[in-house]
Design a protein around this motif. Structure first.
Motif, PDB file in Angstrom:
ATOM      1  N   GLY A 103       0.787  -1.231   0.000  1.00 19.01           N
ATOM      2  CA  GLY A 103       0.000   0.000   0.000  1.00 19.01           C
ATOM      3  C   GLY A 103       0.817   1.278   0.000  1.00 19.01           C
ATOM      4  O   GLY A 103       0.252   2.368   0.003  1.00 19.01           O
ATOM      5  N   VAL A 104       2.140   1.188  -0.001  1.00 15.78           N
ATOM      6  CA  VAL A 104       2.965   2.392  -0.037  1.00 15.78           C
ATOM      7  C   VAL A 104       2.870   3.024  -1.424  1.00 15.78           C
ATOM      8  O   VAL A 104       3.036   2.353  -2.434  1.00 15.78           O
ATOM      9  CB  VAL A 104       4.441   2.081   0.326  1.00 15.78           C
ATOM     10  CG1 VAL A 104       5.339   3.281   0.057  1.00 15.78           C
ATOM     11  CG2 VAL A 104       4.541   1.648   1.778  1.00 15.78           C
ATOM     12  N   GLU A 105       2.576   4.313  -1.442  1.00 12.15           N
ATOM     13  CA  GLU A 105       2.432   5.061  -2.687  1.00 12.15           C
ATOM     14  C   GLU A 105       3.429   6.206  -2.808  1.00 12.15           C
ATOM     15  O   GLU A 105       3.623   6.743  -3.893  1.00 12.15           O
ATOM     16  CB  GLU A 105       1.016   5.633  -2.781  1.00 12.15           C
ATOM     17  CG  GLU A 105      -0.062   4.576  -2.792  1.00 12.15           C
ATOM     18  CD  GLU A 105      -1.454   5.163  -2.712  1.00 12.15           C
ATOM     19  OE1 GLU A 105      -1.595   6.400  -2.525  1.00 12.15           O
ATOM     20  OE2 GLU A 105      -2.419   4.397  -2.841  1.00 12.15           O
ATOM     21  N   THR A 106       4.014   6.623  -1.690  1.00 15.04           N
ATOM     22  CA  THR A 106       4.887   7.792  -1.671  1.00 15.04           C
ATOM     23  C   THR A 106       6.166   7.479  -0.919  1.00 15.04           C
ATOM     24  O   THR A 106       6.135   6.864   0.149  1.00 15.04           O
ATOM     25  CB  THR A 106       4.173   8.983  -0.991  1.00 15.04           C
ATOM     26  OG1 THR A 106       2.945   9.227  -1.673  1.00 15.04           O
ATOM     27  CG2 THR A 106       5.022  10.234  -1.002  1.00 15.04           C
ATOM     28  N   GLY A 147       1.440  16.209   2.327  1.00 16.29           N
ATOM     29  CA  GLY A 147       0.157  16.762   1.892  1.00 16.29           C
ATOM     30  C   GLY A 147       0.320  17.704   0.710  1.00 16.29           C
ATOM     31  O   GLY A 147      -0.469  17.672  -0.241  1.00 16.29           O
ATOM     32  N   PHE A 148       1.343  18.556   0.765  1.00 22.63           N
ATOM     33  CA  PHE A 148       1.617  19.464  -0.356  1.00 22.63           C
ATOM     34  C   PHE A 148       1.892  18.665  -1.626  1.00 22.63           C
ATOM     35  O   PHE A 148       1.327  18.949  -2.680  1.00 22.63           O
ATOM     36  CB  PHE A 148       2.816  20.359  -0.025  1.00 22.63           C
ATOM     37  CG  PHE A 148       3.254  21.223  -1.176  1.00 22.63           C
ATOM     38  CD1 PHE A 148       2.618  22.434  -1.425  1.00 22.63           C
ATOM     39  CD2 PHE A 148       4.278  20.825  -2.004  1.00 22.63           C
ATOM     40  CE1 PHE A 148       3.009  23.233  -2.485  1.00 22.63           C
ATOM     41  CE2 PHE A 148       4.676  21.614  -3.077  1.00 22.63           C
ATOM     42  CZ  PHE A 148       4.039  22.818  -3.313  1.00 22.63           C
ATOM     43  N   HIS A 149       2.749  17.671  -1.507  1.00 20.24           N
ATOM     44  CA  HIS A 149       3.078  16.833  -2.665  1.00 20.24           C
ATOM     45  C   HIS A 149       1.827  16.177  -3.245  1.00 20.24           C
ATOM     46  O   HIS A 149       1.573  16.250  -4.451  1.00 20.24           O
ATOM     47  CB  HIS A 149       4.100  15.767  -2.266  1.00 20.24           C
ATOM     48  CG  HIS A 149       4.262  14.692  -3.288  1.00 20.24           C
ATOM     49  ND1 HIS A 149       4.900  14.896  -4.488  1.00 20.24           N
ATOM     50  CD2 HIS A 149       3.841  13.399  -3.293  1.00 20.24           C
ATOM     51  CE1 HIS A 149       4.871  13.788  -5.192  1.00 20.24           C
ATOM     52  NE2 HIS A 149       4.232  12.863  -4.492  1.00 20.24           N
ATOM     53  N   LEU A 150       1.029  15.544  -2.394  1.00 23.69           N
ATOM     54  CA  LEU A 150      -0.167  14.838  -2.870  1.00 23.69           C
ATOM     55  C   LEU A 150      -1.184  15.802  -3.478  1.00 23.69           C
ATOM     56  O   LEU A 150      -1.843  15.470  -4.470  1.00 23.69           O
ATOM     57  CB  LEU A 150      -0.789  14.033  -1.733  1.00 23.69           C
ATOM     58  CG  LEU A 150       0.057  12.867  -1.209  1.00 23.69           C
ATOM     59  CD1 LEU A 150      -0.607  12.235   0.005  1.00 23.69           C
ATOM     60  CD2 LEU A 150       0.315  11.837  -2.299  1.00 23.69           C
ATOM     61  N   SER A 151      -1.312  16.999  -2.908  1.00 23.37           N
ATOM     62  CA  SER A 151      -2.294  17.960  -3.423  1.00 23.37           C
ATOM     63  C   SER A 151      -1.944  18.457  -4.817  1.00 23.37           C
ATOM     64  O   SER A 151      -2.821  18.910  -5.556  1.00 23.37           O
ATOM     65  CB  SER A 151      -2.424  19.152  -2.466  1.00 23.37           C
ATOM     66  OG  SER A 151      -1.284  19.991  -2.549  1.00 23.37           O
ATOM     67  N   ARG A 152      -0.682  18.364  -5.196  1.00 18.54           N
ATOM     68  CA  ARG A 152      -0.256  18.841  -6.510  1.00 18.54           C
ATOM     69  C   ARG A 152      -0.395  17.773  -7.591  1.00 18.54           C
ATOM     70  O   ARG A 152      -0.324  18.075  -8.773  1.00 18.54           O
ATOM     71  CB  ARG A 152       1.203  19.329  -6.476  1.00 18.54           C
ATOM     72  CG  ARG A 152       1.451  20.516  -5.552  1.00 18.54           C
ATOM     73  CD  ARG A 152       0.543  21.678  -5.927  1.00 18.54           C
ATOM     74  NE  ARG A 152       0.802  22.884  -5.178  1.00 18.54           N
ATOM     75  CZ  ARG A 152       0.133  23.293  -4.129  1.00 18.54           C
ATOM     76  NH1 ARG A 152      -0.842  22.571  -3.636  1.00 18.54           N
ATOM     77  NH2 ARG A 152       0.412  24.433  -3.548  1.00 18.54           N
ATOM     78  N   GLY A 153      -0.562  16.520  -7.191  1.00 22.51           N
ATOM     79  CA  GLY A 153      -0.761  15.448  -8.163  1.00 22.51           C
ATOM     80  C   GLY A 153       0.431  15.194  -9.065  1.00 22.51           C
ATOM     81  O   GLY A 153       0.273  14.678 -10.171  1.00 22.51           O
ATOM     82  N   ARG A 154       1.608  15.514  -8.616  1.00 29.27           N
ATOM     83  CA  ARG A 154       2.821  15.323  -9.410  1.00 29.27           C
ATOM     84  C   ARG A 154       3.524  14.035  -9.009  1.00 29.27           C
ATOM     85  O   ARG A 154       3.337  13.528  -7.913  1.00 29.27           O
ATOM     86  CB  ARG A 154       3.792  16.488  -9.213  1.00 29.27           C
ATOM     87  CG  ARG A 154       3.222  17.841  -9.481  1.00 29.27           C
ATOM     88  CD  ARG A 154       3.072  18.074 -10.938  1.00 29.27           C
ATOM     89  NE  ARG A 154       2.571  19.431 -11.158  1.00 29.27           N
ATOM     90  CZ  ARG A 154       2.456  19.955 -12.315  1.00 29.27           C
ATOM     91  NH1 ARG A 154       2.770  19.282 -13.386  1.00 29.27           N
ATOM     92  NH2 ARG A 154       1.999  21.174 -12.455  1.00 29.27           N
TER      93      ARG A 154
END
Length: 172
Positions: free
Chosen positions: A124-127, A146-153
């Protein structure tokens, strides 16, 4: 869904010729111990260590001696051959091939070849949060995630301005 990876490779030629990750960094703890403690503040976060052929055995011995082996997964980066300016394989005085660890760019392929990337994905690790072993300021931070995930990059990198006299550079 997050794992921490530290780059502990290289040739163990600095810090008196010992493996940087096992050298005391602060408060009587090694770089590895500090980085692991930083990650563990958030629970049983998968913690991976990329070693080179020059750092692998000493790092594993250190982890075992400190009772930390069960808290870290280690894998090896590739090995490369040094070449002379004319493109020949460099050899030492005894005729042995001169080997070296290729550096940070070897991380993605080494992680994949180790089988750990597939196991992380299955669990389940995604990041991944990636840093050098001696960068104690680069730690697991929910705000950064959270910043990284919110940018969808696919990748978020923290950069620092290079100042006169600075050498090197690495992902943080």
């Amino acid at each position: 869904r997050v794992a921490v990876v530290v780059l502990n490779g290289g040739m163990a030629t600095r810090f008196g010729g010992d493996v940087k990750g096992i050298i005391e960094a602060v408060g009587g703890r090694s770089f590895l111990e500090v980085k692991l403690a930083q990650a563990r503040r958030f629970g049983a976060v998968p913690f991976l260590i990329m070693n080179s052929f020059a750092t692998h055995a000493r790092t594993r011995e250190f982890l075992a001696a400190r009772g930390l082996a069960e808290h870290a997964q280690v894998f090896l980066q590739s090995v490369s051959l040094r070449l002379t300016p004319t493109g020949e394989v460099l050899r030492d005085a005894a005729g042995r091939v001169s080997l070296y660890a290729p550096g940070h760019g070897d991380f993605p392929g080494s992680l994949r070849r180790s089988g750990l990337l597939a196991r992380l994905a299955e669990s389940g690790v995604e990041t991944l949060v990636l840093s050098n072993i001696d960068n104690l300021g680069a730690e697991l931070d929910p705000v950064v995630i959270g910043f990284h995930l919110s940018r969808g990059r696919a990748l978020t990198a923290e950069l620092a301005e290079t100042l006169p006299g600075d050498v090197g550079g690495a992902p943080a």
